[in-house]
Design a protein around this motif. Structure first.
Motif, PDB file in Angstrom:
ATOM      1  N   PHE A   1       3.058  11.497  -6.076  1.00  0.00           N
ATOM      2  CA  PHE A   1       2.181  10.347  -6.293  1.00  0.00           C
ATOM      3  C   PHE A   1       2.219   9.893  -7.746  1.00  0.00           C
ATOM      4  O   PHE A   1       2.325   8.701  -8.040  1.00  0.00           O
ATOM      5  N   LEU A   2       2.157  10.846  -8.677  1.00  0.00           N
ATOM      6  CA  LEU A   2       2.193  10.503 -10.095  1.00  0.00           C
ATOM      7  C   LEU A   2       3.512   9.828 -10.466  1.00  0.00           C
ATOM      8  O   LEU A   2       3.536   8.887 -11.270  1.00  0.00           O
ATOM      9  N   ALA A   3       4.600  10.297  -9.872  1.00  0.00           N
ATOM     10  CA  ALA A   3       5.902   9.671 -10.123  1.00  0.00           C
ATOM     11  C   ALA A   3       5.917   8.237  -9.617  1.00  0.00           C
ATOM     12  O   ALA A   3       6.465   7.335 -10.257  1.00  0.00           O
ATOM     13  N   ALA A   4       5.278   8.008  -8.456  1.00  0.00           N
ATOM     14  CA  ALA A   4       5.226   6.658  -7.891  1.00  0.00           C
ATOM     15  C   ALA A   4       4.366   5.737  -8.760  1.00  0.00           C
ATOM     16  O   ALA A   4       4.691   4.558  -8.945  1.00  0.00           O
ATOM     17  N   VAL A   5       3.268   6.276  -9.291  1.00  0.00           N
ATOM     18  CA  VAL A   5       2.398   5.471 -10.150  1.00  0.00           C
ATOM     19  C   VAL A   5       3.100   5.118 -11.454  1.00  0.00           C
ATOM     20  O   VAL A   5       2.898   4.036 -12.018  1.00  0.00           O
ATOM     21  N   ALA A   6       3.962   6.010 -11.940  1.00  0.00           N
ATOM     22  CA  ALA A   6       4.678   5.766 -13.192  1.00  0.00           C
ATOM     23  C   ALA A   6       5.644   4.588 -13.069  1.00  0.00           C
ATOM     24  O   ALA A   6       5.907   3.895 -14.055  1.00  0.00           O
ATOM     25  N   GLU A   7       6.177   4.379 -11.871  1.00  0.00           N
ATOM     26  CA  GLU A   7       7.078   3.253 -11.621  1.00  0.00           C
ATOM     27  C   GLU A   7       6.591   2.534 -10.367  1.00  0.00           C
ATOM     28  O   GLU A   7       7.210   2.620  -9.300  1.00  0.00           O
ATOM     29  N   PRO A   8       5.469   1.827 -10.468  1.00  0.00           N
ATOM     30  CA  PRO A   8       4.790   1.303  -9.281  1.00  0.00           C
ATOM     31  C   PRO A   8       5.574   0.217  -8.544  1.00  0.00           C
ATOM     32  O   PRO A   8       6.079  -0.716  -9.149  1.00  0.00           O
ATOM     33  N   LYS A   9       5.651   0.426  -7.226  1.00  0.00           N
ATOM     34  CA  LYS A   9       6.205  -0.592  -6.336  1.00  0.00           C
ATOM     35  C   LYS A   9       5.181  -0.899  -5.245  1.00  0.00           C
ATOM     36  O   LYS A   9       5.524  -1.208  -4.116  1.00  0.00           O
ATOM     37  N   PHE A  10       3.913  -0.772  -5.628  1.00  0.00           N
ATOM     38  CA  PHE A  10       2.816  -1.014  -4.694  1.00  0.00           C
ATOM     39  C   PHE A  10       1.654  -1.619  -5.475  1.00  0.00           C
ATOM     40  O   PHE A  10       1.621  -1.579  -6.712  1.00  0.00           O
ATOM     41  N   ASP A  11       0.685  -2.162  -4.752  1.00  0.00           N
ATOM     42  CA  ASP A  11      -0.454  -2.818  -5.374  1.00  0.00           C
ATOM     43  C   ASP A  11      -1.706  -1.947  -5.384  1.00  0.00           C
ATOM     44  O   ASP A  11      -2.543  -2.070  -6.275  1.00  0.00           O
ATOM     45  N   LEU A  12      -1.833  -1.084  -4.403  1.00  0.00           N
ATOM     46  CA  LEU A  12      -2.955  -0.147  -4.372  1.00  0.00           C
ATOM     47  C   LEU A  12      -2.566   1.063  -3.536  1.00  0.00           C
ATOM     48  O   LEU A  12      -1.642   1.006  -2.726  1.00  0.00           O
ATOM     49  N   ALA A  13      -3.280   2.159  -3.778  1.00  0.00           N
ATOM     50  CA  ALA A  13      -2.954   3.421  -3.117  1.00  0.00           C
ATOM     51  C   ALA A  13      -4.161   3.954  -2.361  1.00  0.00           C
ATOM     52  O   ALA A  13      -5.301   3.843  -2.821  1.00  0.00           O
ATOM     53  N   VAL A  14      -3.881   4.552  -1.200  1.00  0.00           N
ATOM     54  CA  VAL A  14      -4.885   5.315  -0.466  1.00  0.00           C
ATOM     55  C   VAL A  14      -4.594   6.782  -0.763  1.00  0.00           C
ATOM     56  O   VAL A  14      -3.531   7.297  -0.422  1.00  0.00           O
ATOM     57  N   LEU A  15      -5.535   7.439  -1.438  1.00  0.00           N
ATOM     58  CA  LEU A  15      -5.309   8.793  -1.918  1.00  0.00           C
ATOM     59  C   LEU A  15      -6.215   9.779  -1.184  1.00  0.00           C
ATOM     60  O   LEU A  15      -7.435   9.709  -1.292  1.00  0.00           O
ATOM     61  N   GLY A  16      -5.602  10.697  -0.416  1.00  0.00           N
ATOM     62  CA  GLY A  16      -6.362  11.757   0.222  1.00  0.00           C
ATOM     63  C   GLY A  16      -6.903  12.708  -0.832  1.00  0.00           C
ATOM     64  O   GLY A  16      -6.298  12.883  -1.895  1.00  0.00           O
TER      65      GLY A  16
ATOM     66  N   VAL B   1       0.832  -1.202   0.000  1.00  0.00           N
ATOM     67  CA  VAL B   1       0.000   0.000   0.000  1.00  0.00           C
ATOM     68  C   VAL B   1       0.869   1.256   0.000  1.00  0.00           C
ATOM     69  O   VAL B   1       1.840   1.358   0.762  1.00  0.00           O
ATOM     70  N   LEU B   2       0.490   2.221  -0.841  1.00  0.00           N
ATOM     71  CA  LEU B   2       1.084   3.554  -0.841  1.00  0.00           C
ATOM     72  C   LEU B   2       0.045   4.536  -0.308  1.00  0.00           C
ATOM     73  O   LEU B   2      -1.115   4.503  -0.732  1.00  0.00           O
ATOM     74  N   ILE B   3       0.454   5.420   0.601  1.00  0.00           N
ATOM     75  CA  ILE B   3      -0.433   6.468   1.113  1.00  0.00           C
ATOM     76  C   ILE B   3      -0.039   7.797   0.473  1.00  0.00           C
ATOM     77  O   ILE B   3       1.131   8.175   0.484  1.00  0.00           O
ATOM     78  N   ALA B   4      -1.024   8.505  -0.054  1.00  0.00           N
ATOM     79  CA  ALA B   4      -0.804   9.863  -0.575  1.00  0.00           C
ATOM     80  C   ALA B   4      -1.734  10.794   0.194  1.00  0.00           C
ATOM     81  O   ALA B   4      -2.948  10.759   0.011  1.00  0.00           O
ATOM     82  N   GLU B   5      -1.181  11.616   1.061  1.00  0.00           N
ATOM     83  CA  GLU B   5      -1.980  12.457   1.960  1.00  0.00           C
ATOM     84  C   GLU B   5      -1.090  13.583   2.476  1.00  0.00           C
ATOM     85  O   GLU B   5       0.060  13.367   2.833  1.00  0.00           O
TER      86      GLU B   5
ATOM     87  N   VAL C   1       4.331   0.530   2.059  1.00  0.00           N
ATOM     88  CA  VAL C   1       5.633   0.642   1.391  1.00  0.00           C
ATOM     89  C   VAL C   1       6.157   2.067   1.343  1.00  0.00           C
ATOM     90  O   VAL C   1       7.371   2.286   1.287  1.00  0.00           O
ATOM     91  N   ALA C   2       5.248   3.056   1.356  1.00  0.00           N
ATOM     92  CA  ALA C   2       5.711   4.443   1.282  1.00  0.00           C
ATOM     93  C   ALA C   2       4.527   5.376   1.495  1.00  0.00           C
ATOM     94  O   ALA C   2       3.361   4.982   1.428  1.00  0.00           O
TER      95      ALA C   2
END
Length: 214
Positions: free
Chosen positions: A46-61, A11-15, A37-38
């Motif tokens: 967040f967009l940079a992380a999605v471009a090179e994903p090292k996670f399975d899903l994201a929690v986006l604030g 899981v990636l958190i964006a908040e 994971v981060a």
């Protein structure tokens, strides 16, 4: 999408709020189904992380330090980026939920919900399902403009073009008092207080393109 070691989903958190990140991170770390994971605070990160994903899903604030959720999702669409996302919103505005559905979000929950709801949503999205609060799907594309009659849309358009009440009256063959009456009804429908607010709303809706007014 491949899960983390031991079958856990990454899981990636964006908040932007560090307190929310800390609380959410602690909950995720204590759930054996997930691995944190981060975390990032900005839309660009967040967009940079999605471009090179090292996670399975994201929690986006919904509100990041430089963008809101809609801007992030729209930027993803323009860049051709895809990932499984759960919106974690502190705003109970149904318009935000509708916007997220239109933009293809798979999961949505509120920060004040029971944590179990968040984790049920994460599990569902991790397994490729859609999990959002109840929403009348027939009204997903409802906007303030969609509630207007054809005549009211025409009236709003000439307001946006700068016509005065007197000009509207002269060109439509009705009295200025009747124009004021129609404008009051228009403002009530749009839930605005004056001409400037109505024109601003019109400009915002038009900038979203045809899907906003369908």
């Amino acid at each position: 999408m491949r899960g983390a070691p031991e079958g856990r989903f990454r899981v990636l958190i964006a908040e932007r709020n560090p307190l929310v990140v800390a609380a959410l991170g602690d909950m995720i770390k204590n759930d054996v189904r997930f691995e944190l994971v981060a975390s990032v605070q900005s839309g660009e990160a967040f967009l940079a992380a999605v471009a090179e994903p090292k996670f399975d899903l994201a929690v986006l604030g919904w509100k990041l330090s430089d963008m809101n959720g809609a801007e992030v999702l729209e930027e993803m669409r323009q860049r051709g980026l895809h990932t499984r996302i759960v919106i974690f919103s502190n705003d109970h505005d149904i318009a935000i939920l509708k916007q997220c559905v239109r933009l293809g979000v798979q999961g949505y929950c509120y920060q004040f919900d029971d944590p179990a709801i968040l984790f049920d949503t994460l599990v569902a999205v991790a397994h490729g399902r859609i999990c959002i609060p109840y929403l009348d799907v027939s009204k997903i594309n409802d906007t303030p403009l969609s509630r207007l009659t054809t005549r009211e849309r025409e009236l709003l358009a000439v307001l946006a073009d700068g016509w005065t009440n007197l000009q509207i009256a002269a060109r439509t063959g009705i009295s200025e008092n009747t124009v004021k009456y129609h404008l009051k009804n228009l403002y009530d429908k749009l839930e605005v207080r004056n001409r400037a607010m109505a024109v601003a709303l019109y400009a915002t809706e038009k900038s979203r393109g045809p899907q906003a007014n369908s």
